[in-house]
Scaffold this motif. Sequence first.
Motif, mmCIF file in Angstrom:
data_model
loop_
_atom_site.group_PDB
_atom_site.id
_atom_site.type_symbol
_atom_site.label_atom_id
_atom_site.label_comp_id
_atom_site.label_asym_id
_atom_site.label_seq_id
_atom_site.Cartn_x
_atom_site.Cartn_y
_atom_site.Cartn_z
ATOM 1 N N PHE A 1 6.755 -5.619 -1.511
ATOM 2 C CA PHE A 1 5.929 -4.957 -2.527
ATOM 3 C C PHE A 1 4.555 -5.599 -2.472
ATOM 4 O O PHE A 1 4.401 -6.777 -2.786
ATOM 5 N N ILE A 2 3.558 -4.827 -2.069
ATOM 6 C CA ILE A 2 2.201 -5.335 -1.837
ATOM 7 C C ILE A 2 1.256 -4.713 -2.856
ATOM 8 O O ILE A 2 1.242 -3.492 -3.034
ATOM 9 N N THR A 3 0.448 -5.535 -3.485
ATOM 10 C CA THR A 3 -0.571 -5.003 -4.383
ATOM 11 C C THR A 3 -1.872 -4.847 -3.611
ATOM 12 O O THR A 3 -2.232 -5.690 -2.795
ATOM 13 N N HIS A 4 -2.556 -3.754 -3.885
ATOM 14 C CA HIS A 4 -3.848 -3.546 -3.225
ATOM 15 C C HIS A 4 -4.791 -4.691 -3.595
ATOM 16 O O HIS A 4 -4.763 -5.186 -4.719
ATOM 17 N N PRO A 5 -5.651 -5.118 -2.648
ATOM 18 C CA PRO A 5 -6.638 -6.151 -2.977
ATOM 19 C C PRO A 5 -7.909 -5.541 -3.568
ATOM 20 O O PRO A 5 -7.921 -4.372 -3.959
ATOM 21 N N ASP A 6 -8.963 -6.335 -3.591
ATOM 22 C CA ASP A 6 -10.252 -6.047 -4.214
ATOM 23 C C ASP A 6 -10.705 -4.592 -4.072
ATOM 24 O O ASP A 6 -10.615 -4.015 -2.992
ATOM 25 N N VAL A 7 -11.230 -4.046 -5.180
ATOM 26 C CA VAL A 7 -11.703 -2.662 -5.189
ATOM 27 C C VAL A 7 -13.178 -2.597 -5.573
ATOM 28 O O VAL A 7 -13.743 -3.563 -6.083
ATOM 29 N N VAL A 8 -13.771 -1.436 -5.325
ATOM 30 C CA VAL A 8 -15.133 -1.158 -5.786
ATOM 31 C C VAL A 8 -15.005 -0.607 -7.202
ATOM 32 O O VAL A 8 -14.526 0.511 -7.401
ATOM 33 N N ALA B 1 11.435 4.323 -8.848
ATOM 34 C CA ALA B 1 10.714 4.674 -7.623
ATOM 35 C C ALA B 1 11.118 3.755 -6.474
ATOM 36 O O ALA B 1 11.364 4.224 -5.344
ATOM 37 N N LEU B 2 11.206 2.458 -6.736
ATOM 38 C CA LEU B 2 11.602 1.514 -5.689
ATOM 39 C C LEU B 2 13.053 1.752 -5.266
ATOM 40 O O LEU B 2 13.376 1.658 -4.071
ATOM 41 N N GLU B 3 13.906 2.055 -6.207
ATOM 42 C CA GLU B 3 15.300 2.359 -5.871
ATOM 43 C C GLU B 3 15.370 3.604 -4.981
ATOM 44 O O GLU B 3 16.146 3.653 -4.018
ATOM 45 N N ALA B 4 14.551 4.607 -5.280
ATOM 46 C CA ALA B 4 14.530 5.820 -4.455
ATOM 47 C C ALA B 4 14.040 5.497 -3.040
ATOM 48 O O ALA B 4 14.604 5.982 -2.054
ATOM 49 N N VAL B 5 13.015 4.667 -2.935
ATOM 50 C CA VAL B 5 12.516 4.256 -1.616
ATOM 51 C C VAL B 5 13.620 3.534 -0.848
ATOM 52 O O VAL B 5 13.885 3.832 0.321
ATOM 53 N N MET B 6 14.279 2.576 -1.502
ATOM 54 C CA MET B 6 15.309 1.789 -0.818
ATOM 55 C C MET B 6 16.488 2.654 -0.387
ATOM 56 O O MET B 6 17.137 2.373 0.618
ATOM 57 N N ALA B 7 16.749 3.731 -1.123
ATOM 58 C CA ALA B 7 17.842 4.638 -0.758
ATOM 59 C C ALA B 7 17.487 5.477 0.471
ATOM 60 O O ALA B 7 18.385 5.974 1.151
ATOM 61 N N GLU B 8 16.195 5.620 0.750
ATOM 62 C CA GLU B 8 15.743 6.464 1.862
ATOM 63 C C GLU B 8 15.615 5.721 3.191
ATOM 64 O O GLU B 8 15.507 6.362 4.226
ATOM 65 N N VAL B 9 15.562 4.388 3.148
ATOM 66 C CA VAL B 9 15.246 3.628 4.360
ATOM 67 C C VAL B 9 16.479 2.898 4.888
ATOM 68 O O VAL B 9 17.431 2.654 4.161
ATOM 69 N N SER B 10 16.416 2.560 6.177
ATOM 70 C CA SER B 10 17.520 1.803 6.772
ATOM 71 C C SER B 10 17.039 0.481 7.361
ATOM 72 O O SER B 10 17.821 -0.263 7.935
#
Length: 194
Positions: free
Chosen positions: A9-16, A127-136
Motif C-alpha cells: 500500500f503506497i501513498t502518493h508523494p508530494d503534490v502541487v 476495496a483492498l479485500e476486492a483487490v486481493m481477491a482478484e490477484v494471484s
Amino acid sequence: MSDGPVLYFITHPDVVIDPAVPITEWPLSPRGRTRMAALASAPWIWRLTALYCSTERKARDGADILAGLCGRPPIERADLGENDRSSTGYLPPTEFQAAADAFFAEPEASVRGWARAVDEQTRIVAALEAVMAEVSGDVAVVSHGAVGALALARYLGEPISRAWDQPGSAGGNFFALSIPQRAVLHGWRPIDPG
C-alpha cells in the motif's frame, strides 16, 4: 518475508497544491515524481503482478510512474480514493491538520461535513479485500495517507487513531501486507530511503 503474495500500500508523494484546483485533480510535483521513481531500487517492484490506484490525479500520476518501472498497467478504482473531504475542499495547512486530528480522534463523527472515519475505513478495507481477491501474486496499490492509516489500523487489529498515520507531511510511504494471512509485514517505510 511472507509466505505467499504481498500487497504493498503506497501513498502518493508530494503534490502541487493549488487552492483553485479541485483536490482530486492535484498532480504530483516534480519532487513527488522523483521520489516515486526511487521505488525502482525496491527489489519487490519487479515481482509485481498487478498495479491498482485511486482515480485521483496524484495517485494516477504515481501509478503511471510505477507502471513504467514494472510494466503493469494501472487499474483504477474509485473506492481506493482518499477520505471524502469535499464539504470543505482545500483548507490551509494548520486548519487541515486540526480537522485531520479530529477525523481520527472522533471516528464516529462527521468532522466539518467530512465522511466519518469508520465509514471510510470500511470502504478502503473492502476495496483492498476486492483487490486481493482478484490477484494471484504481489500487488501494489497507490492511494492516500488517511485511508492508508485507516487500513493499517484495521489490519493491525487496532482502533482508529492518528498514531497509524504515515510519518512526515509529504506522503510517499508504504506498508506491506501478507495477502494469505492478512497480516501486516511492516508498517510505514519511505519510498525513497536515505
